[in-house]
Design an enzyme around this catalytic site. Structure first.
Site, short mmCIF file in Angstrom:
data_model
loop_
_atom_site.label_atom_id
_atom_site.label_comp_id
_atom_site.label_asym_id
_atom_site.label_seq_id
_atom_site.Cartn_x
_atom_site.Cartn_y
_atom_site.Cartn_z
N SER A 1 -11.51 0.31 -12.64
CA SER A 1 -10.23 0.93 -11.88
C SER A 1 -10.00 0.29 -10.46
O SER A 1 -10.91 -0.14 -10.10
CB SER A 1 -10.39 2.46 -11.25
OG SER A 1 -11.34 2.37 -10.33
N ASP A 2 -8.85 -0.04 -9.98
CA ASP A 2 -8.58 -0.25 -8.74
C ASP A 2 -9.20 0.95 -7.78
O ASP A 2 -9.48 2.07 -8.30
CB ASP A 2 -6.98 -0.10 -8.48
CG ASP A 2 -6.61 -1.26 -7.05
OD1 ASP A 2 -7.85 -1.26 -6.27
OD2 ASP A 2 -5.46 -1.64 -6.93
#
Length: 782
Positions: free
Chosen positions: A249-250
């Site tokens: 994920s960011d």
């Protein structure tokens, strides 16, 4: 360390492929349930969890992508805390302007070597989102408005990093084209545009380079967060493209780890204990299958083992000066000469520069006489060399244009600040600058005026409000133009700016973008002809923001943004409408001239082979960037007027010629068929135009391409016109319509052509059974 073409176009990375096989069930079974859940999230801001029982250590990932950003203290995604010194290369906006695969690969190799020396396993980059609007605050981190150019350069970069045993994280997947409301906004984009524009460069890099990780974006796509989007993370990325790595994920992009892992996410960053509870709850209530947890944990384990194996090899030698030279050569190649009436390149001042008088800021005191040169503008002394936010690198050295110009000329060239970035016009600073320009003009000299945007305007986290140069700078330029016409404007900015008349009227304009730590030297080398500019625009410079295809739709409202321009992003939109622009996509001048000839295009089973002879017709050695655009005559689907499908470069001495080959793989000829739900090559006549920008294409050739369209299955919802366009159908239906007197009227023929077959019941003696028989006959004849 120097830039070379070796391995720059490597389309297969066998080592990556061999090491990226998913772990077997027996390997995954060694992990306990708690260990598996822990592995799906970070240990802290930059580290993954260790599993001592399985001899899995914690590994570190850091930001990139234009240099290593390793934080020595507590992490923060926006770079507010100190970071270890590392070479700052040109950000993607500059790297893209090189149009050079070998440059991108060289930068990637250097970054990887520095990462290895710091025991960093994965560099978070490159960023390859499409520049939909010049207002996107993070455009400096992205390559281009074109997916082909983006995919080619990013593939070279990824190969350059990963061949050194360091992973990359391809980001931000997907449709992340603005910072406004970036953690919630939903991108609403049609199916064909999604595949052909916003996913295409990701597809290129994944299928050709297999990045170790792909980073999902913050935003939603079609109403579903990217971190929880099974269409993106599983159906497209893994099932269609064969991605073998893990999805991370960011930082802060995950709302619920359980839903995310079920959709195809493998690693939530940074550490989030609540995420573990979400995943446990999902396992207990049945919304998350154990197989999804096994997949995620197994891929994280695979990444750790791969990283440990590579980082445990012989210690990497650090070549700080070599990396600076790579940064310097990349910066030289990134500079775009927008216009030049002959004022450039400059001659080194004969006998040394002399101060034409009291020269504001006290910088001309060491000189004693008239000078042919003056430098004005704060950016010459305080360079804008990278963007703000999570990619901010702490360089070990930083060259300025002012110091480099003085060093190259051997003179104390006078300097005036002229303005203070981010502030209104200062009468005192402006007055000193205009006075210096006046005295320089009286001495027959040239003013080098450095203008641009500050970090307060372009940054991760928010978008630009307009695409204007600051008013104080434009006012300064107009005042200087009143006292001298010999002005060279040098622009520092991370995305396109509108160029007022005072800029376009200048005899010389250089777009220097953001050039990294060696930008000052690169600018001086280009100004004085020690390096011949060869950069080309990777994004169109429009005349006005209102002319940009996305203008009416950006940035949306109520957490939704509609991609109403569809396929017509950037030059595709400008060219389709015939909109006048300041400088077209691909534009870039040189201190020499080039001619193209002997264009030949051949079509084969694997794509198109383009050859063209390039001749240096000028008096200086130079590098020519040759671009190949493709269109399809009489296409059955909506297409842009032309699309970039290939490019190459060649460096030639004066008078020399060389044949350049450009390969256009068959997959680059595909369009996404919404009818068939797959990529298709259309049968037809393909036009290949070759030249130096999207609007400077002197050569054209046509070639026949045999497509691979699936055999259509006609049904009664097809219109008469659609069916009659099929050669096999004409023999079946032509006799029928010949018996219908109403069809003899040309106007009625056009009307009937728009009618679905099932609406013909009751006309011309037809009933539903007869219509179905006709459809069956057409399908049998296909």
């Amino acid at each position: 360390m120097t830039i070379s073409s070796e391995n720059s176009e490597n389309s297969e990375n066998s080592e990556n492929s061999e090491n990226s096989v998913n772990p077997t069930a027996s390997e995954r079974s060694r992990l306990t349930a708690d260990e598996k859940i822990a592995l799906t999230g970070g240990r802290d801001f930059w580290h993954l969890h260790e599993v001592p029982s399985q001899e899995l250590p914690s590994i570190m990932v850091t930001d990139g992508p234009h240099g290593l950003r390793k934080q020595s203290s507590e992490g923060d995604h926006l770079g507010l805390n100190d970071t270890e010194p590392a070479t700052c290369f040109p950000p993607a906006v500059g790297l893209a302007a090189t149009w050079s695969r070998e440059t991108a690969a060289a930068v990637g190799r250097a970054i990887a070597e520095e990462a290895r020396s710091q025991q960093v396993s994965v560099v978070l980059g490159p960023g390859i989102n499409i520049k939909r609007s010049p207002l996107c605050g993070r455009n400096f981190e992205y390559f281009s408005e074109d997916p082909h150019l983006t995919g080619e350069l990013a593939t070279a970069y990824v190969d350059g990093v990963q061949e050194q045993g360091v992973g990359t994280s391809l980001k931000h997947f997907a449709v992340n084209n603005q910072e406004t409301d970036r953690l919630r906004v939903s991108a609403e984009v049609d199916e064909r545009t999604l595949h052909e524009i916003y996913l295409r460069s990701f597809r290129t890099v994944v299928t050709r380079a297999q990045p170790w990780t792909v980073m999902c974006s913050y935003n939603a796509v079609g109403g579903t967060l990217a971190s929880e989007n099974p269409f993106l993370l599983t159906e497209v990325l893994r099932d269609q493209w064969g991605f073998e790595g893990l999805v991370v994920s960011d930082w802060g992009a995950v709302a619920d780890r359980g839903r995310a892992v079920a959709a195809g996410l493998d690693l939530q960053m940074p550490a989030d204990p609540a995420g573990e509870e979400d995943l446990r709850a999902g396992r207990e209530n049945g919304t998350v299958d154990q197989a999804a947890v096994d997949r995620a944990a197994g891929l994280v384990e695979q990444l750790i083992r791969r990283s440990v194996e590579n980082l445990s090899e012989a210690e990497t030698e650090i070549d700080v000066e070599g990396y600076h030279q790579v940064a310097l050569e990349a910066a030289r190649r990134a500079i775009v000469l927008l216009q030049n009436d002959g004022i450039l390149p400059l001659d080194v001042p004969a006998g040394g520069g002399k101060d034409p008088g009291a020269g504001g800021s006290g910088t001309g005191d060491a000189c004693t006489g008239p000078t042919p040169l003056a430098v004005i503008g704060d950016f010459a002394a305080t360079p804008r060399y990278q963007g703000a936010g999570s990619s901010h690198v702490n360089p070990p050295r930083l060259t300025t244009a002012l110091d480099s110009i003085r060093s190259l000329t051997g003179t104390e060239v006078p300097f005036a600040r002229g303005f203070e970035p981010g502030k209104d016009a200062d009468a005192g600073l402006q007055g000193e600058a205009v006075d210096l320009a006046r005295r320089t003009a009286e001495a027959g000299g040239t003013v080098l005026l450095f203008l641009g945007l500050g970090e307060d305007v372009e940054s991760e986290g928010y978008d630009r409000e307009d695409m204007e140069l600051p008013a104080a700078q434009v006012e300064l330029l107009e005042a200087i133009r009143q006292v001298t016409g010999r002005v060279v404007v040098l622009l520092s900015n991370g995305s396109a700016v509108r160029l007022p008349a005072a800029v376009t009227a200048a005899p010389g304009v250089l777009e220097t973008w953001l050039l990294g730590q060696a930008g000052g030297e690169a600018v001086a080398d280009v100004l004085f002809g020690r390096a011949n500019p060869s950069g080309h625009l990777a994004e169109t410079i429009p005349l006005r923001l209102e002319d940009t295809p996305s203008y009416l739709h950006f940035p949306g409202d109520h957490s939704r943004v509609r991609y109403g321009e569809g396929l017509f992003v950037g030059y595709r939109g400008f060219d389709a409408l015939g909109t006048e622009v300041a400088y077209p996509f691909g534009h870039g001048l040189s201190y020499t001239t080039f001619e193209l000839g002997d264009l030949a295009v051949t079509s084969g089973a694997d794509g198109l082979d383009v050859t063209v002879t390039v001749t240096n017709t000028g008096e200086r050695a130079g590098r020519a960037v040759v671009q190949a655009y493709v269109s399809v005559e009489g296409s059955t689907v909506t297409r842009a007027l032309r699309e970039l499908k290939g490019f190459g470069d060649v460096t030639l001495e004066p008078g020399a010629s060389e044949q350049l080959s450009i390969r256009i793989p068959r997959e680059d000829l595909q369009f996404w068929s919404v009818v068939d739900g797959t990529w298709v090559v259309e049968t037809g006549t393909y036009a290949v135009e070759v030249g130096f920008s999207s609007r400077d294409l002197p050569l054209r050739a046509e070639v026949e391409v045999l497509g691979d369209e699936p055999t259509p299955v006609v049904d009664t919802t097809w219109t008469v016109g659609e069916v009659m366009a099929l050669p096999a159908a004409q023999a079946v239906l032509a006799p029928l319509f010949a018996q219908m007197p109403i069809a003899e009227d040309p106007e009625m023929q056009k009307m009937i052509a728009q009618m679905p077959l099932n609406r013909l019941s009751g006309l011309g003696g037809l009933d539903r059974a007869m219509i179905q028989q006709l459809v069956d006959a057409v399908n049998a004849a296909m």
